[in-house]
Design an enzyme around this catalytic site. Structure first.
Site, mmCIF file in Angstrom:
data_model
loop_
_atom_site.group_PDB
_atom_site.id
_atom_site.type_symbol
_atom_site.label_atom_id
_atom_site.label_comp_id
_atom_site.label_asym_id
_atom_site.label_seq_id
_atom_site.Cartn_x
_atom_site.Cartn_y
_atom_site.Cartn_z
ATOM 1 N N HIS A 172 29.988 16.279 47.130
ATOM 2 C CA HIS A 172 30.362 17.695 47.062
ATOM 3 C C HIS A 172 29.199 18.656 47.124
ATOM 4 O O HIS A 172 29.390 19.855 46.954
ATOM 5 C CB HIS A 172 31.097 17.980 45.747
ATOM 6 C CG HIS A 172 32.535 17.609 45.777
ATOM 7 N ND1 HIS A 172 33.510 18.474 46.231
ATOM 8 C CD2 HIS A 172 33.157 16.480 45.433
ATOM 9 C CE1 HIS A 172 34.684 17.874 46.137
ATOM 10 N NE2 HIS A 172 34.500 16.657 45.660
ATOM 11 N N LYS A 203 33.851 34.041 42.393
ATOM 12 C CA LYS A 203 33.440 32.633 42.422
ATOM 13 C C LYS A 203 32.452 32.451 41.287
ATOM 14 O O LYS A 203 32.036 33.434 40.666
ATOM 15 C CB LYS A 203 32.811 32.276 43.769
ATOM 16 C CG LYS A 203 31.731 33.284 44.222
ATOM 17 C CD LYS A 203 31.161 32.940 45.590
ATOM 18 C CE LYS A 203 32.069 33.233 46.751
ATOM 19 N NZ LYS A 203 32.454 32.080 47.533
ATOM 20 N N ARG A 204 32.059 31.220 40.984
ATOM 21 C CA ARG A 204 31.026 31.014 39.977
ATOM 22 C C ARG A 204 29.778 31.818 40.344
ATOM 23 O O ARG A 204 29.485 32.010 41.525
ATOM 24 C CB ARG A 204 30.687 29.526 39.850
ATOM 25 C CG ARG A 204 31.748 28.725 39.102
ATOM 26 C CD ARG A 204 31.953 29.207 37.676
ATOM 27 N NE ARG A 204 30.830 28.843 36.835
ATOM 28 C CZ ARG A 204 30.860 27.915 35.888
ATOM 29 N NH1 ARG A 204 31.982 27.242 35.638
ATOM 30 N NH2 ARG A 204 29.796 27.652 35.169
ATOM 31 N N LYS A 241 24.875 31.267 45.828
ATOM 32 C CA LYS A 241 26.017 32.013 46.361
ATOM 33 C C LYS A 241 25.648 33.475 46.643
ATOM 34 O O LYS A 241 26.343 34.176 47.357
ATOM 35 C CB LYS A 241 27.200 31.934 45.394
ATOM 36 C CG LYS A 241 27.812 30.522 45.293
ATOM 37 C CD LYS A 241 28.951 30.489 44.270
ATOM 38 C CE LYS A 241 29.546 29.113 44.034
ATOM 39 N NZ LYS A 241 30.621 28.775 44.996
ATOM 40 N N THR A 290 36.300 26.998 48.950
ATOM 41 C CA THR A 290 37.747 27.013 49.135
ATOM 42 C C THR A 290 38.282 28.416 48.883
ATOM 43 O O THR A 290 39.364 28.756 49.365
ATOM 44 C CB THR A 290 38.452 26.024 48.177
ATOM 45 O OG1 THR A 290 37.951 26.220 46.853
ATOM 46 C CG2 THR A 290 38.231 24.591 48.614
ATOM 47 N N LYS A 340 41.453 30.725 50.650
ATOM 48 C CA LYS A 340 42.518 31.466 49.957
ATOM 49 C C LYS A 340 42.560 32.914 50.434
ATOM 50 O O LYS A 340 43.635 33.476 50.656
ATOM 51 C CB LYS A 340 42.285 31.442 48.438
ATOM 52 C CG LYS A 340 42.301 30.052 47.829
ATOM 53 C CD LYS A 340 41.843 30.118 46.366
ATOM 54 C CE LYS A 340 41.200 28.830 45.917
ATOM 55 N NZ LYS A 340 40.476 28.988 44.641
HETATM 56 C C1 LIG Z 1 39.137 28.730 44.459
HETATM 57 C C2 LIG Z 1 38.482 28.903 43.158
HETATM 58 C C3 LIG Z 1 37.114 28.671 43.024
HETATM 59 C C4 LIG Z 1 36.239 28.270 44.182
HETATM 60 O O1 LIG Z 1 35.787 29.433 44.838
HETATM 61 P P1 LIG Z 1 34.601 29.398 45.915
HETATM 62 O O2 LIG Z 1 34.648 30.786 46.476
HETATM 63 O O3 LIG Z 1 34.972 28.371 46.932
HETATM 64 O O4 LIG Z 1 33.356 29.093 45.188
HETATM 65 C C5 LIG Z 1 36.542 28.831 41.775
HETATM 66 N N1 LIG Z 1 37.283 29.212 40.721
HETATM 67 C C6 LIG Z 1 38.601 29.471 40.823
HETATM 68 C C7 LIG Z 1 39.361 29.904 39.610
HETATM 69 C C8 LIG Z 1 39.242 29.314 42.038
HETATM 70 O O5 LIG Z 1 40.567 29.554 42.121
#
Ligand SMILES: *Cc1c(COP(=O)(O)O)cnc(C)c1O
Length: 853
Positions: free
Chosen positions: A377, A568-569, A574, A676, A680
């Protein structure tokens, strides 16, 4: 229970007619069941029921309907020849169950109506659920999407993980800074789990090994542990979309072997005995809140080993219950390692087979290698798990011996293969011998797996060329790539009902189970009437989010402005700070020229920083500090707003992704494995501004380069620039606006004149800029200008939005799971008929293994 008594009980199972009235899906039956649960389960008269009582009653009403399908699934899987997928993951970031189960049962609207007839608002009831935050971010959320898709694709599967008592911490923002508190998600109980004490297992830890010769003259090893803990499984039903398949998520809780240590007890040390019990239970107390970093902590290694040992013992129990010999383990189970956290399972299966089931080493190794597959990952070196040898030796003495044996045999193979190349040996070894010695978990995972996959095409390529290149040279045939996906049930049908309704009215509801069908929306992108309705639905989502922002932060934002979102985190790679540089640039433009033509934007950030990651926490403070100045400044107030929404989680994600205009996916190329969140957003009609990193590349290819805003260095340009000698100061010197922005922050403009506050971020940036903010700044700024221009042309923007959704079908986790099934697990769907209890009762007498396979 004696056989005769069991048979008699089976005879007394209620007949089908009763069954139909009990768990039917009609409004009247659901209403009756709901009121019964308020009364009998919650013990309340309806008039006195609290919001939580109403939630619990509805959850139990839905659960009853799942249970019937759950048992039907167990009955159907019984004795069928398919392999079962065992998905091992230290994290499952599920999000709330109730709404998703209503969608997957196909009764969301009916239940909404039924609740309304009772004077209740379904959304308010759903909002009562405390989400199980048993994950940090993308990796744990992927595991949750995969469970949904496995059930939807009707694949026999078990998810195995840890039932953390405290999930990912709760984040508050106080004085602009992150403050953590515990996530007590179990405080009202959990209607979505059933404790299965009868399948508890014992797990050994520490101690030493004894070597001996058994009575047949075989060399054997006995592990004498320092302590033993008990693993108790808690099962949750995972329902597929509009199928009867209900798979099991089995999470393990650690308990003490006995309530009292009687030896200690008899010596009168009651408190000593109790404290030992508490120590055992600490094992599954808390999720480690680090994302993409490893700390090498003892409890963490114990957690990983604990859940993996419990899970493998559980699989052996299932084989035994079905009379299948352990030597056929790989024929019945396809074990997937979600990153290296469960990789110790390779050594554990060897131990179970060799030490406990007397299987010869070579045969055990064949079985193990045919059972396991490994998903990598990350490309970040700090995220690769390595355990200091002394710690490993102390915790898992037998496993260290097994790893040495695997390594010796493996390196022998390497020696023959790469004749004369000694450096290859040290690079491939399972033990890192540079400096303090470590066990390399990724190497164990590679050696013990039949297939190794990356999670996006770029990531898989960099994995082959860089992180795992020596293993690729050894076994190119083991490597494959499967791009991540997300479930359209939770991330579109449930989270965005307005857009979903519009899509269903136009092309039907087939897309929910087959996301490629969204392509039928494409012609509607040119239909102005449709586009207006599309825009109106998205506008209402933005109004909802604006309300949420006001309620949680007090900041008033204009739903007509562009919602520019980065959730995101929080991580350097990032690059939340790059987004801040853009905001400050716009601010600087307005302050320098109050008439500057700036498209109104609301910048929305959310995400948690690991509690010990000071740099990331300072990035949060930077965002909130810039927001404090901008949101207050009357000169910019109506054009720019900056919001940090606290405690980002799945529940908030469901409100945020559908309300975004612009999706920020701006990691340094070569750092984000897939992402991911990007999927979304796109699915919900947001337009992406992004680097050519992770799955962004595939997203742009799918949606079309004209409907995507790419910027920045590519991964190969990043490598080349680093090799040539990157000089961030040169970027600073050559770009006046960049200079102005950095100077403004560095001088303390956003920290009440105190230049020391953001010094750790901006102090050394001109000398050392590992995530190449300055290299990408000019390109980012320019691209953002194109975004603004596009947004002012709303028909164009809405057209892009429709196409973004219409072309996002590839990013369904159903597609990803189909690829895993074909290329890694070699399993096919096993459809489940809905069985009635009378039909099940006879089976109950012959079947004791419980759900699983
Ligand atoms: C989808 C999701 C992530 C991953 O987000 P990235 O933009 O791919 O880092 C992290 N936390 C939550 C709560 C999510 O739904």
């Amino acid at each position: 229970m004696p056989q005769a008594a069991r048979a008699q009980l089976a005879e007394t199972m209620p007949p089908d007619s009763h069954e139909d009235t009990r768990t039917a899906m009609s409004g009247a039956t659901i209403r009756r069941a709901f009121l019964d649960h308020v009364f009998y389960t919650q013990g309340k008269l309806p008039g006195l029921a609290s919001p939580n009582d109403l939630y619990q009653a509805l959850a139990h009403t839905v659960r009853d309907r799942l249970v019937q399908r759950w048992i039907s699934t167990a009955e159907t899987y019984l004795g069928q020849p398919s392999r079962t997928v065992a998905y091992l993951s230290a994290e499952f970031l599920l999000g709330p169950h109730l709404g998703n189960n209503l969608v997957n049962l196909g009764i969301f609207d009916e239940v909404k109506e039924t609740m309304a007839e009772l004077g209740l608002d379904l959304d308010t009831v759903l909002a009562q659920e405390l989400e199980p935050g048993l994950g940090n971010g993308g990796l744990g959320r992927l595991a949750a999407c995969f469970l949904d898709s496995l059930a939807t694709m009707q694949i026999p599967a078990l998810g195995y993980g840890i039932r953390y008592e405290y999930g990912i911490f709760h984040q508050s923002i106080i004085d602009g800074m992150q403050v953590e508190s515990t996530d007590t998600w179990l405080r009202h109980g959990n209607p979505w789990e059933i404790q299965r004490s009868e399948w508890a297992v014992q797990v050994k830890l520490g101690g030493q090994t004894e070597h001996y010769t058994d009575d047949r003259g075989h060399y054997r090893v006995r592990w004498v542990p320092a302590k033993t803990v008990v693993g108790v499984p808690f099962d949750s039903p995972i329902l597929g979309y509009r199928v009867n398949t209900v798979n099991t998520l089995r999470l393990w809780r650690a308990e003490a072997t006995e309530a009292f240590d009687f030896g200690v007890f008899n010596r009168g040390d009651y408190l000593g005995a109790v404290s030992k019990k508490v120590t055992s239970e600490n094992l599954t107390k808390v999720l480690y809140p680090n994302d993409e970093t490893e700390q090498g902590k003892e409890l963490r290694l114990e957690q990983q080993y604990f859940f993996v040992s419990c899970s493998l013992q559980d699989m052996l129990r299932l084989l035994d219950a079905h009379g299948i010999p352990v030597t056929r383990f790989h024929e019945k189970f396809a074990v997937q390692l979600n990153d290296t956290h469960p990789a110790i399972g390779i050594a554990e299966l060897m131990r179970l087979l060799v030490d406990e089931h007397d299987v010869p080493w070579d045969e055990a190794w064949q079985i193990t290698r045919q059972a396991f597959a490994y998903t990598n990952h990350t490309l970040l070196p700090e995220a690769l798990e390595m355990w200091p040898l002394p710690l490993f030796q102390r915790t898992l003495p037998r496993h260290l011996e097994i790893i040495y044996e695997i390594n010796a045999r493996f390196l022998h193979e390497v020696r023959i293969r790469f004749f004369g190349d000694e450096s290859q040996l040290s690079r491939l070894s399972l033990i890192d011998e540079r400096g303090q010695r470590h066990v390399r978990m990724a190497h164990l995972a590679c050696v013990g797996s039949h297939t190794i996959n990356g999670v996006a095409e770029l990531h898989s390529r960099l994995m082959r060329e860089d992180v795992l290149k020596d293993f690729y040279a050894m076994w190119p045939e083991k490597f494959t790539s499967i791009t991540n996906g997300v479930t359209p049930r939770r991330w579109l049908a449930l989270s965005n009902p307005r857009l979903s309704r519009l899509v269903c009215e136009s092309i039907g509801d087939g897309w929910i189970g087959d996301l490629d069908k969204l392509r039928e929306l494409e012609p509607y992108a040119d239909d102005t009437g449709f586009r207006d309705r599309w825009q109106a639905a998205r506008r209402e989502n933005k109004e909802d989010l604006a309300r949420l922002v006001r309620e949680t932060t007090g900041v008033v934002v204009d739903p007509a402005s562009m919602f520019d979102v980065m959730v995101k985190r929080i991580h350097e790679y990032k690059r939340q700070h790059l987004a801040v540089l853009h905001i400050v640039a716009l601010y600087h433009r307005i302050k320098s020229d109050p008439n500057a033509d700036i498209v109104p934007r609301t910048f929305l950030f959310a995400g948690k920083a690991a509690p010990g990651y000071h740099y990331a926490k300072l990035m949060i403070r930077l965002i909130t500090s810039v927001g404090d100045v901008i949101n207050r400044d009357p000169q910019v107030r109506d054009r720019l707003k900056v919001v940090f929404l606290p405690n980002f989680n799945v529940t908030y994600g469901q409100k945020i992704y559908p309300a975004a205009d612009l999706s920020e996916q701006i990691s340094l190329a070569g750092k984000e494995a897939s992402g991911t969140g990007n999927m979304k957003f796109a699915m919900n009609g947001a337009i992406t501004i992004g680097t050519m990193d992770g799955a962004n590349i595939e997203l742009r290819d799918a949606i079309g380069a004209d409907h995507f805003f790419p910027f920045g260095l590519s991964a190969s340009e990043v490598y080349a620039l680093k090799a040539a000698g990157y000089r961030p100061a040169a970027c600073y010197e050559s770009h006046a606006e960049l200079r102005a922005v950095i100077d403004l922050i560095a001088q303390g403009f956003f920290s009440r004149g105190d230049p020391s506050v953001f010094q750790p971020i901006f102090g050394g940036l001109l000398q050392h800029d590992p995530y190449m903010l300055l290299a990408d700044f000019a390109s980012y700024l320019h691209c953002q200008q194109d975004v603004s221009t596009a947004f002012t042309d709303q028909p164009r923007w809405q057209r892009m939005s429709v196409l973004s959704c219409a072309r996002s079908g590839r990013f369904s986790s159903d597609r990803a799971i189909r690829e895993y099934c074909e290329r890694i697990w070699r399993v096919k769907p096993v459809p489940v008929p809905l069985l009635h209890r009378a039909a099940m009762s006879t089976a109950g007498t012959r079947h004791k293994g419980g759900p699983g396979m």
